[in-house]
Design an enzyme around this catalytic site. Structure first.
Site, short mmCIF file in Angstrom:
data_model
loop_
_atom_site.label_atom_id
_atom_site.label_comp_id
_atom_site.label_asym_id
_atom_site.label_seq_id
_atom_site.Cartn_x
_atom_site.Cartn_y
_atom_site.Cartn_z
N TYR A 1 41.69 32.18 22.93
CA TYR A 1 42.82 31.32 22.58
C TYR A 1 42.49 30.31 21.48
O TYR A 1 43.40 29.69 20.93
CB TYR A 1 43.31 30.52 23.79
CG TYR A 1 43.73 31.35 24.98
CD1 TYR A 1 44.20 32.66 24.82
CD2 TYR A 1 43.66 30.84 26.27
CE1 TYR A 1 44.58 33.41 25.91
CE2 TYR A 1 44.05 31.58 27.36
CZ TYR A 1 44.50 32.86 27.18
OH TYR A 1 44.89 33.61 28.27
N HIS B 1 48.27 31.81 38.84
CA HIS B 1 47.32 31.26 39.81
C HIS B 1 46.08 30.66 39.15
O HIS B 1 45.10 30.38 39.82
CB HIS B 1 46.92 32.33 40.84
CG HIS B 1 46.49 33.62 40.23
ND1 HIS B 1 47.09 34.81 40.54
CD2 HIS B 1 45.53 33.90 39.33
CE1 HIS B 1 46.51 35.78 39.85
NE2 HIS B 1 45.56 35.25 39.12
#
Length: 487
Positions: free
Chosen positions: A256, A171
């Site tokens: 990341y 989502h």
């Protein structure tokens, strides 16, 4: 119409209940067969009691098949929804704590970085077992909808090695869509978006209002926004330097890439502690632990609250029920899905990409995106090769590929040198051996190496006792209860 939907990891109680509520809000689905399976009988009993009460309250005759026998739950299933966390919070804690000993400070640790890589090593052998069962006992054209993280790695393994058609769902795109609308002063439904990239590193390539492109207004809008300018510093900086806004939260995104969490004394410059999702050290682990502990106390209250109402206007934004609805009724649905890259994004390799898709009676249809902006593709590519190494390592039990995945991870590589990474992997192989059957021999050898180095006094020094640069205390049940009292 009647067909079977099986939930693996159904003991994820809140999530399972939400997805089932979404599904049974579709009028045509009043006669579905529903199966729940989980390795925890205790959690299975709780979620079944809660969801069966909802079903009965809505006047449906469905009786949930709840079983710890996975094959029985999967038998004749047309759709399988996967939301497992292999190793539970015990293993998740190790995903955070072991890297901290080496200065790797993660907010979430479930998609990339050291924690995400190890999560994949635990999850992939398990889901390949799910795939074997699906091939053997489910409907021949069964579709798996994967919500489990690391989403791209799990989805990749299921499609390529599990030989089960699997779509990864998340989502993050919807959350960023809503946030951009808030920053620009619109309702979410007034903005039309196109996102493309890889899961948790997907880029808003276009944001339009009534045909007018608004992408260039996003940066000034965020900088001028009182809250978002404080909570989204990493995403704003990435937007400034790459030209496109990223789907994932500030805390997720910060782990990341190699720039925002590599110097422990600088992390606080990029994060915000108003909410765990903004970058708190081990923030998701803390929240998951608190929720688990509190739920055990609060479950009787859940059973006393009004049951869920199955209504189309009360459905969540999770893609799963809409995909099943579209495939079964032909109603068109547009969303962003994680699928194998078969020439959709032309400057990324064969991997799992998150891209726009349309669903109807004809299936899940993916239009071509073409090239990502070059720098955006470069960011994604760095992660794709870590995912590839990690998937191959997990499937084949190849400890050398596992070490190389760690070495190539952007944040791990920014913080640690190769000897430190090798020792950290040894620690992981020993500590997580119960959930790593494919590494049985490697775990034994790692234990022996660590013992020998310890005896010789040659272990690389680590940060024993280091809890993180921006860590909040996990609240006790008593503290949570006190907060509820004063809420």
């Amino acid at each position: 119409m009647s067909f079977k939907v099986a939930f693996i990891g159904a003991g994820s109680i809140g999530f399972t209940r939400t997805l089932l509520t979404d599904l049974l809000a579709v009028p045509e689905f009043a006669d579905l067969e529903i199966a729940f399976t989980d390795i925890s009988q205790h959690n299975l009993d709780m979620v079944t009691a809660l969801c069966q009460r909802d079903i009965d309250s809505n006047g449906l005759s469905i009786k949930i098949q709840a079983t710890t026998n996975r094959r029985e739950a999967l038998r004749d299933a047309q759709y399988v929804i996967n939301s497992v966390r292999v190793g539970g919070l015990e293993a998740f804690a190790l995903d955070i704590e072991i890297p901290l000993r080496y200065g790797i400070d993660q907010c979430v640790g479930d998609t990339l970085c050291a924690g995400g890589i190890m999560y994949g090593q635990r999850g992939i052998p398990a889901v390949l077992g799910f795939c074997r069962d699906i091939r053997e006992v489910a409907k021949p054209d069964c579709l798996m909808l994967n919500y489990a993280n690391p989403n791209a790695m799990i989805t990749w393994a299921c499609n390529v090695y599990g030989q089960v058609k699997t779509v990864g769902l998340c989502h993050g795109v919807q959350g960023g869509h809503r946030q951009i609308a808030e920053a620009l002063g619109y309702r979410k439904e007034d903005l039309d978006i196109i996102c493309a990239g890889i899961n948790h590193q997907t880029w808003y390539l276009s944001v339009k209002h009534q045909g007018e492109e608004l992408r260039d207004r996003i940066l000034p809008a965020y900088l001028a926004h009182e809250k978002l300018s404080r909570t989204e510093k990493v995403r704003i900086d990435m937007l400034r330097r790459f030209g496109y806004y990223s789907t994932e939260s500030n805390g997720h995104l910060s782990e990341y890439v190699p720039w925002y969490r590599k110097r422990l004394d600088e992390i606080s410059n990029w994060i915000n502690l108003d909410s765990w999702i903004n970058g708190e050290t081990g923030g998701y682990l803390r929240v998951c632990t608190e929720k688990r502990n509190w739920f055990e106390t609060d479950f009787p209250n859940w059973m006393q609250e009004p049951p869920k109402v199955y209504a189309s206007n009360l459905r969540s934004e999770e893609h799963g029920s809409y995909i099943i609805e579209s495939l079964e009724t032909g109603r068109l649905y547009r969303g962003h899905f994680n699928i194998m890259n078969e020439h959709c994004i032309t400057n990324l390799p064969y991997c799992v990409v998150e891209v726009p898709g349309y669903v109807d009676w004809h299936g899940i249809n993916i239009p071509p995106v073409g090239d990502l902006p070059l720098a955006c593709a470069a960011v994604c590519n760095a992660s794709v090769w870590v995912q590839k190494l990690a998937v191959e390592a997990a499937v084949h039990g190849d400890e050398q590929l596992l070490r190389q995945a760690m070495l190539m991870d952007p944040l791990v590589g920014a913080v640690c040198n190769p000897p430190e990474i090798w020792q950290m992997v040894d620690e992981f192989l020993v500590a997580q051996a119960p959930w790593l059957p494919q590494y049985q021999t490697a775990s034994a050898a790692a234990s022996q190496r660590l013992d020998q180095a310890r005896a010789a006094g040659s272990l690389i020094p680590v940060r024993d006792g280091f809890t993180g640069s921006n860590r909040l205390k996990t609240r006790t049940v008593a503290e949570l209860a006190e907060e509820q009292t004063h809420a």
